[in-house]
Write an enzyme that holds these catalytic residues in place. Structure first.
Site, PDB file in Angstrom:
ATOM      1  N   SER A 276       0.286  -1.098   0.021  1.00 39.97           N
ATOM      2  CA  SER A 276       0.021   0.004   0.044  1.00 39.97           C
ATOM      3  C   SER A 276       1.488   1.480   0.055  1.00 39.97           C
ATOM      4  CB  SER A 276      -1.292  -0.049   1.031  1.00 39.97           C
ATOM      5  OG  SER A 276      -1.847   1.067   1.398  1.00 39.97           O
ATOM      6  N   LYS A 282       0.316  -4.037   4.623  1.00 37.60           N
ATOM      7  CA  LYS A 282      -0.498  -4.548   3.942  1.00 37.60           C
ATOM      8  C   LYS A 282      -0.108  -5.244   2.991  1.00 37.60           C
ATOM      9  CE  LYS A 282      -4.538  -2.525   2.731  1.00 37.60           C
ATOM     10  NZ  LYS A 282      -5.547  -2.230   1.880  1.00 37.60           N
ATOM     11  N   ASN A 284      -2.171  -6.687   0.046  1.00 38.03           N
ATOM     12  CA  ASN A 284      -3.512  -6.256  -0.707  1.00 38.03           C
ATOM     13  C   ASN A 284      -2.862  -7.628  -1.617  1.00 38.03           C
ATOM     14  OD1 ASN A 284      -3.960  -4.092   0.165  1.00 38.03           O
ATOM     15  ND2 ASN A 284      -2.986  -2.908  -1.103  1.00 38.03           N
ATOM     16  N   ARG A 315     -24.346 -10.529 -45.296  1.00 38.02           N
ATOM     17  CA  ARG A 315     -23.452  -9.956 -44.406  1.00 38.02           C
ATOM     18  C   ARG A 315     -23.659  -8.649 -43.107  1.00 38.02           C
ATOM     19  NH1 ARG A 315     -18.240  -9.165 -46.797  1.00 38.02           N
ATOM     20  NH2 ARG A 315     -18.734 -11.638 -47.808  1.00 38.02           N
TER      21      ARG A 315
END
Length: 445
Positions: A276, A282, A284, A315
Site C-alpha cells: 500500500s 498491508k 493487498n 453480410r
C-alpha cells in the site's frame, strides 16, 4: 488510462498477456492476412485456377513483403475493412502486375479476415493451454501435499464443516481439467478456413471452389467447414465461450484467495507484492483481484458478442464490427487470467496454524453437523438437530466451547471423533488426491 489495459505500458505487469498480446496488434493481423493470401494463391496455383508461376510468386512475396498497417488506415476507414487497401498496397508494392493481378482471386474481405483471425486464435489457444497446464501442475502439488490439512469449509461466507486445503485446491483445478479436455474437439470443430466469396456462394471461385477451400485448409492447417460461415458466428462464439469459461474458472481461486488472505484470517499466503502507498502493514491481494476483474469484464463482453452473432442477410457490417470490438478483449482477458493465475499458483502457501485457529475459533460449532448425527443414535433426528442447535446457541451466548457443553449435558455420549477436524473431513483428502492423480496423468506425454 489507455483505451485497453492490454495495450498499456503502465498496466503491462498488472494485466500481463504474455505472447498472446502480440497476436492482437495491427502488424500481427496484417501478417496473418498475408499468410492467408499466400496460401490461397498456392492452393489455386496447384489446381490451375491461377497460373502456377504467379501462384509461386505471390506465395513467396507474401512471406517477404512488409506492409505498414498505418498506410492502410485511410482505405480501411473508407471501406470498413482493411483488405481492399491491403490488396491495393500489395499490387503497388510488388510492381509485378502480371502476377499481382491474381492476388485475392475470387475471395472476399471476410474470407481473408476471418481465416487470418483463426490463425491467431489457434496460437492464442496454444499459449493459454500451456499456462493452464502449468497452473494444474502447481495446483496438483498443493492438493497432494495438503490433502490432509484440515481447514474450515465455508458456505454463504460462514463456517460449515471441516474440509482440507487440498480439497479446496482440487475444487480450483478440476474445472481446468474439464476445460482442457474440451479443447481438442473444440479446435477441430471451430478453427476453420473461410472461403465463400462475396455473398457466400463462391461464385467467383469457379467450379472447383470446394476443392480450393479444402486445399486452403490443408495449407493453413485449419478445418474445412464444407460451407460458408460468413453469417454463422457459432465457431467464434464457441471459442469465445471456452475462453470466457477459462476466465471464470480462474476467478474462483481469485475470490477464495482474497477471502483466505484477509487480515485476522491469513489462512493463505499469496507471496510477495501488494504493498500500500500509505499502510505498510498491508499485503493487498493484487493477483486474485485481477482474476476476478477479468472475469467480470469477460462476462460483459460475452453478452455483447452474443448479440453480435445475429447477422442480417449475407453480410452485416455492424454485427461484424461489434465482434471486432469484443473478441480481442475476451481472448486477451483469458490470456491475462491464465498468466496471472500461473504466477499466483506457484506462490500460494497455506498457513496451517491459522487454519487450526480458524477451526477452533467458533467454539467448536463447526462440528455441529457431525454431533447431530451422533446424537441421532439417542434421539429422533429432528430432536437431535434441535438439541444441537440449542447447544450451539448456548456456546455462542456463554463463550463456552461446544464440546464442554456436550460433555456436561450428555456425559455418556462418545464424541471422541466428533471434535477432531482431521476425522471430520469426509471425502476431502481423497478428492484432493484424485485430482492430483488426474492432473499428473494429463501431464504425462
Amino acid at each position: 488510462m489507455a483505451g485497453s489495459v492490454f495495450d498499456s505500458a503502465l498496466f503491462a505487469r498488472l494485466f500481463p498477456t504474455g505472447d498472446a498480446g502480440r497476436l492482437f496488434t495491427d502488424s500481427a493481423e496484417t501478417r496473418a492476412m498475408l499468410l492467408v493470401e499466400g496460401a490461397l494463391a498456392t492452393a489455386q496455383g496447384a489446381q490451375g485456377v491461377i497460373p502456377e508461376t504467379s501462384a509461386a510468386f505471390i506465395a513467396r512475396a507474401m512471406r517477404e513483403v512488409q506492409i505498414d498497417p498505418a498506410a492502410l488506415a485511410v482505405a480501411t476507414g473508407e471501406n470498413g475493412v482493411s483488405v481492399p487497401g491491403l490488396v491495393a498496397a500489395l499490387r503497388e508494392t510488388l510492381n509485378a502486375p502480371e502476377h499481382a493481378q491474381y492476388i485475392h482471386w475470387g475471395a472476399t474481405s471476410q474470407d481473408i479476415i476471418d481465416t487470418a483471425l483463426m490463425l491467431r486464435l489457434r496460437q492464442a489457444l496454444m499459449l493459454i493451454e500451456t499456462d493452464l497446464n502449468h497452473i494444474l501442475t502447481a495446483f496438483a502439488a498443493l492438493a497432494r501435499d495438503h490433502a490432509d490439512l484440515p481447514m474450515p469449509a465455508r458456505t454463504y461466507g460462514q463456517h460449515a464443516t471441516p474440509t482440507s486445503f487440498g480439497a479446496v485446491v482440487a475444487g480450483w483445478g478440476e474445472p481446468l481439467l474439464a476445460l482442457l479436455d474440451e479443447l481438442g474437439p473444440l479446435r477441430d470443430a471451430c478453427l476453420l478456413v473461410s472461403l465463400s466469396g462475396a455473398a457466400g456462394t463462391a461464385s467467383a471461385l469457379g467450379p472447383h471452389a470446394a476443392a480450393t477451400r479444402a486445399a486452403l485448409a490443408r495449407e493453413l492447417g485449419l478445418g474445412d467447414p464444407g460451407r460458408s460461415w460468413h453469417t454463422d458466428r457459432m465457431p467464434i462464439l464457441r471459442l469465445a465461450d471456452w475462453l470466457n469459461r477459462v476466465t471464470l474458472a480462474l476467478a474462483k481461486p481469485g475470490e477464495d484467495a482474497t477471502e483466505l488472505a484477509q487480515t485476522g484470517i491469513a489462512e493463505l499466503s499469496l507471496g510477495g507484492g501488494g504493498g500500500s502507498s500509505t499502510m505498510p502493514q498491508k499485503q493487498n491481494p493484487v493477483a486474485p483481484s485481477v482474476l476476478v476483474a477479468l472475469a467480470r469484464q469477460s462476462g460483459g463482453l460475452m453478452a455483447a458478442l452474443q448479440g453480435a452473432a445475429v447477422h442480417r442477410h449475407q453480410r452485416d457490417g455492424a454485427a461484424w464490427f461489434t465482434e471486432w470490438l469484443c473478441l480481442p478483449q475476451i481472448v486477451l482477458g483469458a490470456a491475462s487470467a491464465a498468466r496471472t493465475a500461473r504466477d499466483m499458483a506457484s506462490a500460494l502457501a497455506p498457513n496451517p496454524d491459522a487454519m487450526t485457529r480458524a477451526l477452533a475459533g467458533g467454539l467448536g460449532t463447526i462440528h455441529a453437523e457431525a454431533l447431530s448425527f451422533v446424537l441421532s443414535a439417542h434421539l429422533p433426528r429432528a430432536d437431535a438437530q434441535a438439541e444441537v442447535g440449542r447447544l450451539c446457541r448456548a456456546a455462542q451466548e456463554t463463550g463456552t466451547p461446544l464440546r464442554d457443553l456436550v460433555t456436561r449435558g450428555w456425559p455418556d455420549l462418545d464424541v471422541t471423533t466428533v471434535f477432531d477436524p482431521a476425522l471430520q473431513m469426509g471425502d476431502a483428502p481423497q478428492a484432493a488426491r484424485r485430482f492430483a492423480d488426474a492432473a499428473a496423468m494429463r501431464a504425462k506425454p
